[in-house]
Design a protein around this motif. Structure first.
Motif, PDB file in Angstrom:
ATOM      1  N   ALA A 190      84.289 114.183 106.972  1.00 17.31           N
ATOM      2  CA  ALA A 190      83.190 113.221 107.129  1.00 17.31           C
ATOM      3  C   ALA A 190      83.416 111.992 106.254  1.00 17.31           C
ATOM      4  CB  ALA A 190      81.863 113.882 106.778  1.00 17.31           C
ATOM      5  N   VAL A 191      83.896 112.190 105.045  1.00 18.09           N
ATOM      6  CA  VAL A 191      84.187 111.054 104.170  1.00 18.09           C
ATOM      7  C   VAL A 191      85.319 110.227 104.756  1.00 18.09           C
ATOM      8  CG1 VAL A 191      85.078 110.400 101.892  1.00 18.09           C
ATOM      9  CG2 VAL A 191      83.303 112.131 102.074  1.00 18.09           C
ATOM     10  N   TYR A 192      86.335 110.885 105.301  1.00 14.21           N
ATOM     11  CA  TYR A 192      87.445 110.163 105.924  1.00 14.21           C
ATOM     12  C   TYR A 192      86.942 109.315 107.095  1.00 14.21           C
ATOM     13  CZ  TYR A 192      91.663 109.156 108.553  1.00 14.21           C
ATOM     14  OH  TYR A 192      92.652 108.501 109.230  1.00 14.21           O
ATOM     15  N   TRP A 198      81.191 104.841 100.157  1.00 12.14           N
ATOM     16  CA  TRP A 198      81.978 106.024 100.503  1.00 12.14           C
ATOM     17  C   TRP A 198      82.733 106.561  99.306  1.00 12.14           C
ATOM     18  CZ3 TRP A 198      87.103 105.948  99.709  1.00 12.14           C
ATOM     19  CH2 TRP A 198      87.819 104.766  99.874  1.00 12.14           C
ATOM     20  N   GLN A 199      83.100 105.702  98.351  1.00  9.70           N
ATOM     21  CA  GLN A 199      83.744 106.199  97.134  1.00  9.70           C
ATOM     22  C   GLN A 199      82.769 107.074  96.332  1.00  9.70           C
ATOM     23  OE1 GLN A 199      85.052 102.525  95.324  1.00  9.70           O
ATOM     24  NE2 GLN A 199      87.176 102.910  95.924  1.00  9.70           N
ATOM     25  N   LEU A 200      81.508 106.676  96.319  1.00 14.67           N
ATOM     26  CA  LEU A 200      80.486 107.481  95.654  1.00 14.67           C
ATOM     27  C   LEU A 200      80.346 108.829  96.364  1.00 14.67           C
ATOM     28  CD1 LEU A 200      78.248 107.767  93.528  1.00 14.67           C
ATOM     29  CD2 LEU A 200      76.717 106.592  95.113  1.00 14.67           C
ATOM     30  N   GLU A 201      80.305 108.802  97.679  1.00 17.65           N
ATOM     31  CA  GLU A 201      80.229 110.048  98.450  1.00 17.65           C
ATOM     32  C   GLU A 201      81.460 110.913  98.214  1.00 17.65           C
ATOM     33  OE1 GLU A 201      77.623 111.119 100.176  1.00 17.65           O
ATOM     34  OE2 GLU A 201      76.517 109.267  99.725  1.00 17.65           O
ATOM     35  N   GLU A 202      82.601 110.290  98.151  1.00 14.46           N
ATOM     36  CA  GLU A 202      83.845 111.021  97.920  1.00 14.46           C
ATOM     37  C   GLU A 202      83.824 111.698  96.540  1.00 14.46           C
ATOM     38  OE1 GLU A 202      88.381 110.049  99.047  1.00 14.46           O
ATOM     39  OE2 GLU A 202      87.470 108.617  97.653  1.00 14.46           O
ATOM     40  N   LEU A 219      84.900 112.606  88.218  1.00 17.23           N
ATOM     41  CA  LEU A 219      84.557 111.729  87.102  1.00 17.23           C
ATOM     42  C   LEU A 219      85.480 110.513  87.040  1.00 17.23           C
ATOM     43  CD1 LEU A 219      83.686 114.378  84.400  1.00 17.23           C
ATOM     44  CD2 LEU A 219      82.167 112.588  85.238  1.00 17.23           C
ATOM     45  N   GLY A 220      86.747 110.731  87.323  1.00 12.26           N
ATOM     46  CA  GLY A 220      87.694 109.614  87.348  1.00 12.26           C
ATOM     47  C   GLY A 220      87.317 108.581  88.393  1.00 12.26           C
ATOM     48  N   ARG A 221      86.919 109.061  89.558  1.00 12.44           N
ATOM     49  CA  ARG A 221      86.498 108.156  90.648  1.00 12.44           C
ATOM     50  C   ARG A 221      85.263 107.359  90.229  1.00 12.44           C
ATOM     51  NH1 ARG A 221      88.818 106.817  95.477  1.00 12.44           N
ATOM     52  NH2 ARG A 221      89.764 108.802  95.102  1.00 12.44           N
ATOM     53  N   LEU A 222      84.287 108.050  89.650  1.00  9.79           N
ATOM     54  CA  LEU A 222      83.067 107.354  89.223  1.00  9.79           C
ATOM     55  C   LEU A 222      83.350 106.335  88.131  1.00  9.79           C
ATOM     56  CD1 LEU A 222      80.168 109.963  89.141  1.00  9.79           C
ATOM     57  CD2 LEU A 222      80.484 108.050  90.685  1.00  9.79           C
ATOM     58  N   ARG A 223      84.152 106.704  87.159  1.00 13.65           N
ATOM     59  CA  ARG A 223      84.467 105.765  86.073  1.00 13.65           C
ATOM     60  C   ARG A 223      85.200 104.541  86.599  1.00 13.65           C
ATOM     61  NH1 ARG A 223      86.165 109.836  81.143  1.00 13.65           N
ATOM     62  NH2 ARG A 223      84.087 110.000  80.262  1.00 13.65           N
ATOM     63  N   GLN A 224      86.091 104.766  87.537  1.00 18.81           N
ATOM     64  CA  GLN A 224      86.815 103.653  88.151  1.00 18.81           C
ATOM     65  C   GLN A 224      85.835 102.733  88.885  1.00 18.81           C
ATOM     66  OE1 GLN A 224      89.425 104.914  91.308  1.00 18.81           O
ATOM     67  NE2 GLN A 224      90.747 103.114  91.087  1.00 18.81           N
ATOM     68  N   MET A 225      84.908 103.316  89.614  1.00 19.14           N
ATOM     69  CA  MET A 225      83.900 102.515  90.334  1.00 19.14           C
ATOM     70  C   MET A 225      83.030 101.737  89.357  1.00 19.14           C
ATOM     71  SD  MET A 225      82.503 104.993  93.340  1.00 19.14           S
ATOM     72  CE  MET A 225      81.084 103.947  93.533  1.00 19.14           C
ATOM     73  N   ILE A 226      82.600 102.395  88.294  1.00 17.39           N
ATOM     74  CA  ILE A 226      81.738 101.747  87.306  1.00 17.39           C
ATOM     75  C   ILE A 226      82.444 100.544  86.701  1.00 17.39           C
ATOM     76  CG2 ILE A 226      80.693 102.040  85.021  1.00 17.39           C
ATOM     77  CD1 ILE A 226      80.043 104.970  85.969  1.00 17.39           C
ATOM     78  N   PRO A 230      72.265  99.323  93.740  1.00 23.23           N
ATOM     79  CA  PRO A 230      72.010 100.746  94.035  1.00 23.23           C
ATOM     80  C   PRO A 230      73.225 101.654  93.815  1.00 23.23           C
ATOM     81  CG  PRO A 230      71.045  99.381  95.741  1.00 23.23           C
ATOM     82  CD  PRO A 230      71.878  98.474  94.884  1.00 23.23           C
ATOM     83  N   VAL A 231      74.380 101.252  94.304  1.00 22.63           N
ATOM     84  CA  VAL A 231      75.559 102.111  94.159  1.00 22.63           C
ATOM     85  C   VAL A 231      76.042 102.116  92.712  1.00 22.63           C
ATOM     86  CG1 VAL A 231      77.327 100.395  94.788  1.00 22.63           C
ATOM     87  CG2 VAL A 231      77.711 102.808  95.267  1.00 22.63           C
ATOM     88  N   TYR A 232      75.913 101.002  92.016  1.00 18.04           N
ATOM     89  CA  TYR A 232      76.320 100.933  90.612  1.00 18.04           C
ATOM     90  C   TYR A 232      75.449 101.830  89.734  1.00 18.04           C
ATOM     91  CZ  TYR A 232      77.084  98.903  85.956  1.00 18.04           C
ATOM     92  OH  TYR A 232      77.347  98.720  84.629  1.00 18.04           O
ATOM     93  N   THR A 233      74.149 101.718  89.883  1.00 18.67           N
ATOM     94  CA  THR A 233      73.253 102.521  89.042  1.00 18.67           C
ATOM     95  C   THR A 233      73.329 104.008  89.383  1.00 18.67           C
ATOM     96  OG1 THR A 233      71.380 101.997  90.493  1.00 18.67           O
ATOM     97  CG2 THR A 233      71.677 100.619  88.527  1.00 18.67           C
ATOM     98  N   GLU A 234      73.523 104.320  90.656  1.00 22.51           N
ATOM     99  CA  GLU A 234      73.685 105.734  91.028  1.00 22.51           C
ATOM    100  C   GLU A 234      74.977 106.286  90.432  1.00 22.51           C
ATOM    101  OE1 GLU A 234      72.689 109.439  92.790  1.00 22.51           O
ATOM    102  OE2 GLU A 234      71.553 107.708  92.096  1.00 22.51           O
ATOM    103  N   SER A 235      76.030 105.472  90.402  1.00 22.39           N
ATOM    104  CA  SER A 235      77.295 105.889  89.792  1.00 22.39           C
ATOM    105  C   SER A 235      77.113 106.132  88.293  1.00 22.39           C
ATOM    106  CB  SER A 235      78.376 104.830  90.014  1.00 22.39           C
ATOM    107  OG  SER A 235      78.635 104.664  91.383  1.00 22.39           O
TER     108      SER A 235
END
Length: 179
Positions: A5-7, A20-24, A38-45, A60-65
């Motif tokens: 589903a993420v793909y 989708w990165q947040l979902e992933e 955690l690596g994915r979230l830190r990279q997004m942040i 929204p996506v930043y604060t949720e991350s």
């Protein structure tokens, strides 16, 4: 199933990769791949930190991350409580408070979730500290501290100086015996 589903989401949403990165990251977390999540979230942040001021649509996506990363770091104890509090949970609340005039239901919901995460984390820290301060280990450390203070006072009272290597145990014993 979730990975598929993420793909598919990646294929459909070219250009808006943050959601989708947040979902992933959440899928990785659910699968037990906590380091990857955690690596994915830190990279997004890190990526979103500079963009959120310019593009309020990313709030929204930043604060949720931030909120998720703070919760997950608290769960895994991979950062100190101070870092989790300041860099993640309080930061999420601050960014959402800056958008406080918004009537967007998503932001209002996220604000509530951010405050809830902050409150739960703070409460857990309070209970940890309270439990420690009521423990025998803490009482023993307090007793040792009081004993050391008394010994220092006794040494001062009897004008016992210290050389470069410190006061010898024999000198301290002699002072105690004289008292």
């Amino acid at each position: 199933m979730a990975e598929r589903a993420v793909y598919q989401m990646k294929q459909l949403t070219s250009g808006t990769t943050h959601q989708w990165q947040l979902e992933e990251a959440q899928v990785f977390w659910a699968k037990g791949e906590k380091g990857l999540a955690l690596g994915r979230l830190r990279q997004m942040i890190n990526t979103l930190e500079g963009q959120v001021d310019v593009n309020p649509g990313l709030v929204p996506v930043y604060t949720e991350s931030l909120r998720l990363c703070g919760n997950w770091l608290a769960e895994t104890c991979l950062e100190s409580p101070g870092v989790i509090l300041e860099n993640y949970l309080e930061r999420a609340v601050e960014v959402l408070q800056a958008e406080s005039d918004s009537q967007d239901p998503l932001l209002q919901s996220q604000r509530t979730q951010a405050f809830l995460s902050l409150a739960r984390f703070s409460d857990a820290q309070y209970h940890t500290i309270d439990k420690y301060m009521n423990s025998s280990e803490f009482e023993n450390k307090q007793a040792l501290l009081e004993k050391a203070k008394a010994e220092v006072d006794l040494m001062r009272e009897h004008n016992v100086g210290s050389n470069r290597s410190g006061v010898t145990a024999n000198t301290l014993y002699m002072v105690k015996m004289a008292a």
